[in-house]
Motif scaffolding. Structure first.
Motif, mmCIF file in Angstrom:
data_model
loop_
_atom_site.group_PDB
_atom_site.id
_atom_site.type_symbol
_atom_site.label_atom_id
_atom_site.label_comp_id
_atom_site.label_asym_id
_atom_site.label_seq_id
_atom_site.Cartn_x
_atom_site.Cartn_y
_atom_site.Cartn_z
ATOM 1 N N GLN A 43 18.282 20.532 -5.475
ATOM 2 C CA GLN A 43 18.818 21.785 -4.962
ATOM 3 C C GLN A 43 19.898 22.339 -5.888
ATOM 4 O O GLN A 43 20.673 21.586 -6.485
ATOM 5 N N GLY A 77 20.640 25.930 -2.186
ATOM 6 C CA GLY A 77 19.276 26.404 -2.024
ATOM 7 C C GLY A 77 18.325 25.749 -3.007
ATOM 8 O O GLY A 77 18.749 25.178 -4.014
ATOM 9 N N LYS A 78 17.036 25.842 -2.713
ATOM 10 C CA LYS A 78 16.035 25.272 -3.615
ATOM 11 C C LYS A 78 15.832 26.122 -4.858
ATOM 12 O O LYS A 78 15.262 25.674 -5.850
ATOM 13 N N THR A 79 16.282 27.364 -4.806
ATOM 14 C CA THR A 79 16.293 28.224 -5.988
ATOM 15 C C THR A 79 17.711 28.735 -6.197
ATOM 16 O O THR A 79 18.542 28.699 -5.280
ATOM 17 N N THR A 81 18.587 31.802 -6.555
ATOM 18 C CA THR A 81 18.764 32.976 -5.703
ATOM 19 C C THR A 81 19.127 32.584 -4.278
ATOM 20 O O THR A 81 20.025 33.168 -3.663
ATOM 21 N N GLU A 82 18.434 31.573 -3.758
ATOM 22 C CA GLU A 82 18.711 31.139 -2.390
ATOM 23 C C GLU A 82 20.131 30.594 -2.262
ATOM 24 O O GLU A 82 20.825 30.844 -1.256
ATOM 25 N N SER A 83 20.589 29.867 -3.273
ATOM 26 C CA SER A 83 21.946 29.311 -3.204
ATOM 27 C C SER A 83 22.992 30.418 -3.219
ATOM 28 O O SER A 83 24.017 30.319 -2.547
ATOM 29 N N THR A 85 22.497 33.712 -2.204
ATOM 30 C CA THR A 85 22.421 34.556 -1.002
ATOM 31 C C THR A 85 22.829 33.814 0.260
ATOM 32 O O THR A 85 23.165 34.451 1.267
ATOM 33 N N SER A 86 22.827 32.479 0.238
ATOM 34 C CA SER A 86 23.254 31.739 1.425
ATOM 35 C C SER A 86 24.737 31.943 1.721
ATOM 36 O O SER A 86 25.189 31.678 2.837
#
Length: 381
Positions: A43, A77-79, A81-83, A85-86
């Motif tokens: 992650q 996040g797994k990407t 971007t996800e990390s 935007t979280s």
């Protein structure tokens, strides 16, 4: 009557105006100034350093020494971007990324692929190109929460303003991210990222230990991946080949005893490839100008210049050998061949493997001129 009509018409126009319904007070927005990147257990982990606008603006109206809070957001996040935007789910206020000035990556994110991480960040429209990149062995939380001397804003620290220290002590100069990423795609030019740490041994606040930022070395990359790390001590020879060189201290020793302390304030260099028996070697020439800051022994200027030439040549040779250990061209020798003798570079280079040996660096010619001896005259013979 006409005046009343005009006033009424003006009032109607003002009432029809929509106004700035979407405007926000700048002190109510969250400004990200630094980003920390890490990678653990599959992650991506993102740390966002957020400073309140009212704490860093109009510094003439604030009390120096007043504690300025630093807020750190952590996204996972797994990407990438996800990390990022979280962070929005708990931010409370809108997060703005247009003021990011620094990105610090751990060794784990560099092994995963710094180019991949930077690609996502640089694609986002708010992120600027002139961002300084660093690597680190330190916990990111410790770095991002550390303040400057006198408890001033983190924006007044070494990682944000490295040129101030470099102007007094030219060793390892950080570069903007767009330059580093461009070099990652060059087949000849090695890329390094300065490594940042917290020095706990030099400064005290009263009697309390005060941590301060220090650039202690650099991570070197080859073909987009980390090839190794060298300490500042092992990179001493690199400083003589930096285009933005300003000044650097140099101690001249003999059997562990000091002879003189110099300040080098000018360096010019040439790297000339020579071709022998199907191999390429390099001759290096350095023109150095220095001034005396301290003279511990009675020595003539000519002898001091000769000793200084040997010290610099030894530094260059030692740094080159340290580069061989991590399979990196730390002196940028191959780049000279690539830029100015491209056909020869195609003939002699091997894009798949590192081919440098001890013999690749052939001769080191150093010429030192002492231009200033301070208020005391130097002995000529």
């Amino acid at each position: 009557m006409k005046a009343i009509l005009r006033a009424g018409a003006t009032l109607v126009i003002f009432l029809l105006l929509s106004g700035c319904w979407n405007s926000k007070d700048i002190q109510k927005l969250s400004y990200v100034t630094a980003i920390g990147l890490d990678y653990k257990d599959g992650q991506f982990i993102t740390y966002a350093q957020i400073l309140n606008f009212t704490n860093v603006a109009k510094t003439e109206n604030t009390n120096i020494g007043q504690n300025v809070p630093v807020w750190i957001g952590k996204g996972v996040g797994k990407t990438m971007t996800e990390s990022f935007t979280s962070l929005y789910a708990t931010a409370q206020e809108q997060i703005l990324w247009g003021h990011v000035k620094v990105i610090i990556g751990t060794e784990d994110i560099m092994k995963k692929g710094l180019g991949e991480a930077y690609d996502m960040i640089n694609r986002y429209r708010e992120i600027r190109y002139n961002i300084l990149l660093y690597g680190t062995k330190e916990p990111l939380i410790d770095l991002l929460t550390e303040k400057s001397i006198f408890n001033m804003s983190p924006l007044d620290t070494l990682i944000y303003l490295p040129e101030r220290i470099y102007a007094q002590r030219s060793f390892i100069i950080p570069e903007y991210g767009f330059k580093s990423i461009a070099k990652l795609r060059e087949p000849s030019e090695p890329v390094w990222l300065p490594s940042i740490k917290l020095n706990r041994d030099v400064w005290l606040e009263d009697k309390k230990e005060k941590k301060m930022f220090e650039i202690d070395g650099a991570y070197f990359f080859r073909k987009g991946t980390v090839s190794g790390w060298l300490s500042e001590e092992n990179m001493r020879g690199v400083r003589w080949f930096q285009k933005k060189f300003v000044r650097s201290p140099l101690n001249i020793m003999e059997e562990g005893k000091p002879i003189a302390g110099l300040i080098v304030n000018k360096t010019d260099y040439k790297r000339n490839p020579i071709f022998q028996q199907g191999k390429v070697k390099y001759n290096v020439s350095l023109e150095i100008k220095a001034q005396i800051e301290e003279l511990a022994q009675d020595i003539s200027m000519k002898e001091l210049e000769e000793r200084t030439e040997k010290v610099i040549a030894d530094e260059v040779r030692a740094t080159f050998k340290k580069g061989l250990e991590i399979k990196s061209d730390v002196l940028h020798l191959d780049d000279e061949l690539y830029r100015n003798h491209h056909k020869k570079w195609l003939e002699y280079s091997n894009k798949e493997s590192f081919t440098f040996t001890d013999e690749t660096l052939n001769r080191i010619n150093v010429h030192v001129k002492i231009t200033n001896t301070g208020k005391y005259k130097g002995r000529t013979n």
